[in-house]
Motif scaffolding. Sequence first.
Motif, short mmCIF file in Angstrom:
data_model
loop_
_atom_site.label_atom_id
_atom_site.label_comp_id
_atom_site.label_asym_id
_atom_site.label_seq_id
_atom_site.Cartn_x
_atom_site.Cartn_y
_atom_site.Cartn_z
N ARG A 156 -48.97 -124.36 -102.56
CA ARG A 156 -49.88 -124.19 -103.68
C ARG A 156 -50.83 -123.01 -103.46
NH1 ARG A 156 -51.73 -127.03 -107.98
NH2 ARG A 156 -53.92 -126.79 -108.58
N GLY A 157 -51.31 -122.83 -102.23
CA GLY A 157 -52.24 -121.75 -101.93
C GLY A 157 -51.66 -120.37 -102.20
N PRO A 158 -50.48 -120.04 -101.67
CA PRO A 158 -49.87 -118.74 -101.98
C PRO A 158 -49.57 -118.54 -103.46
CG PRO A 158 -48.89 -119.66 -100.00
CD PRO A 158 -49.77 -120.72 -100.57
N ARG A 159 -49.20 -119.61 -104.15
CA ARG A 159 -48.94 -119.48 -105.59
C ARG A 159 -50.22 -119.13 -106.33
NH1 ARG A 159 -46.22 -124.49 -105.15
NH2 ARG A 159 -47.67 -125.42 -106.65
N LYS A 160 -51.31 -119.77 -105.96
CA LYS A 160 -52.59 -119.47 -106.61
C LYS A 160 -53.03 -118.04 -106.30
CE LYS A 160 -55.91 -122.42 -106.51
NZ LYS A 160 -56.91 -123.39 -106.01
N ALA A 161 -52.80 -117.60 -105.06
CA ALA A 161 -53.18 -116.23 -104.69
C ALA A 161 -52.35 -115.21 -105.47
CB ALA A 161 -53.00 -116.03 -103.19
N ALA A 162 -51.03 -115.45 -105.58
CA ALA A 162 -50.17 -114.54 -106.34
C ALA A 162 -50.57 -114.52 -107.80
CB ALA A 162 -48.71 -114.96 -106.18
N HIS A 163 -50.89 -115.69 -108.36
CA HIS A 163 -51.34 -115.78 -109.74
C HIS A 163 -52.61 -114.96 -109.94
CE1 HIS A 163 -52.21 -117.54 -113.67
NE2 HIS A 163 -53.43 -117.84 -113.24
N LEU A 164 -53.55 -115.09 -109.01
CA LEU A 164 -54.82 -114.37 -109.10
C LEU A 164 -54.61 -112.86 -109.06
CD1 LEU A 164 -57.99 -114.49 -109.00
CD2 LEU A 164 -57.75 -114.37 -106.51
N TRP A 165 -53.80 -112.39 -108.12
CA TRP A 165 -53.63 -110.95 -107.95
C TRP A 165 -52.78 -110.33 -109.05
CZ3 TRP A 165 -56.95 -108.49 -105.24
CH2 TRP A 165 -57.55 -109.09 -104.14
N LEU A 166 -51.75 -111.03 -109.51
CA LEU A 166 -50.95 -110.50 -110.61
C LEU A 166 -51.75 -110.41 -111.89
CD1 LEU A 166 -47.51 -112.27 -110.00
CD2 LEU A 166 -47.95 -109.81 -109.92
N GLN A 167 -52.54 -111.44 -112.16
CA GLN A 167 -53.39 -111.41 -113.35
C GLN A 167 -54.49 -110.36 -113.22
OE1 GLN A 167 -51.53 -112.87 -115.46
NE2 GLN A 167 -52.72 -114.59 -116.18
N GLY A 168 -55.02 -110.21 -112.00
CA GLY A 168 -56.01 -109.16 -111.79
C GLY A 168 -55.44 -107.77 -112.00
N ALA A 169 -54.20 -107.56 -111.52
CA ALA A 169 -53.54 -106.27 -111.74
C ALA A 169 -53.30 -106.04 -113.23
CB ALA A 169 -52.21 -106.23 -110.98
N ALA A 170 -52.88 -107.09 -113.95
CA ALA A 170 -52.68 -106.96 -115.39
C ALA A 170 -53.98 -106.59 -116.09
CB ALA A 170 -52.12 -108.28 -115.96
N LEU A 171 -55.09 -107.20 -115.67
CA LEU A 171 -56.39 -106.87 -116.26
C LEU A 171 -56.76 -105.42 -115.99
CD1 LEU A 171 -58.98 -107.74 -117.70
CD2 LEU A 171 -59.85 -108.55 -115.49
N GLY A 172 -56.49 -104.94 -114.78
CA GLY A 172 -56.77 -103.54 -114.47
C GLY A 172 -55.94 -102.59 -115.31
N PHE A 173 -54.66 -102.90 -115.48
CA PHE A 173 -53.81 -102.07 -116.34
C PHE A 173 -54.31 -102.11 -117.78
CE2 PHE A 173 -50.38 -102.71 -113.05
CZ PHE A 173 -50.28 -101.37 -112.71
N GLY A 174 -54.76 -103.27 -118.24
CA GLY A 174 -55.26 -103.38 -119.60
C GLY A 174 -56.51 -102.53 -119.82
N VAL A 175 -57.42 -102.56 -118.87
CA VAL A 175 -58.63 -101.72 -118.97
C VAL A 175 -58.25 -100.25 -118.99
CG1 VAL A 175 -60.76 -101.05 -117.78
CG2 VAL A 175 -60.12 -103.46 -117.91
N ALA A 176 -57.31 -99.86 -118.11
CA ALA A 176 -56.87 -98.47 -118.09
C ALA A 176 -56.19 -98.09 -119.41
CB ALA A 176 -55.91 -98.24 -116.92
#
Length: 258
Positions: free
Chosen positions: A90-110
Amino acid sequence: MAVSIVLSHISALLVAVLVLLWALAFRTTIFLRFYSSSVDGGATATATAVAHFDHLYFVLHTLLMVIGFILFGGEGILVHRWGVGLGWARGPRKAAHLWLQGAALGFGVAGVWTKFKGNKGVLANFHSLHSWMGLLCLLLFAAQWTMGFLSFWTRGEGRRARTLLLPWHIFIGIFTYSLAVATAESGLMEKMAFLHTKHGIPGSSLEFTLINVLGLTLAIHCGLVVFTLIPAKHKESSTSTMTTRIGYGVSGVQRMSL
């Protein structure tokens, strides 16, 4: 791994290929035009270069929002499913979810930043329904990511509070992702109208066909992502209910036997 997850990945790959094909196969002459305008010189060449820079920002906007924001966001949503198939805890899945969504947010802002760089000014690009939907989507996504980080990753809330927030977190996430896809579809329609009215490109052209196929594939991808999530929650709930009923049944049989 479920068939729907595999199909989601295939459709995401097709969307990425179609977007790149549209951006490059139909727009590679932009670089040649930059070169020719710099050789010619003069005020006309400068105006042409500015127009091409505006178009370049449009290409970057499309790539960042579709591949970066939507596809990365979709993978961030699905990581809880395909992570289980890969045997992740569960921990790695949550971390991957957090970082993928964070990357998506960064791309969206850009991607939104590219619209601020247009030659017509900031407000000129934010009068359409497409732009309003995009801003709403980005604000919801940022708020969703922040609340998810504070509530589910840092464990700033109690277990009961996280349990109450989880259904809303899932609902807002699916709604925001669907809104992002709807915004992209409206952007494609807006661009087709612009190409037809300003450049005289007919509706039967190869570029319009490619845009239509891209929009259809993007809609199918969105449906696959949502379909992959909903059965998972339904099955977990059904399995839990069935297990509880079986437990009560066994307990009743044991009491009757005593």
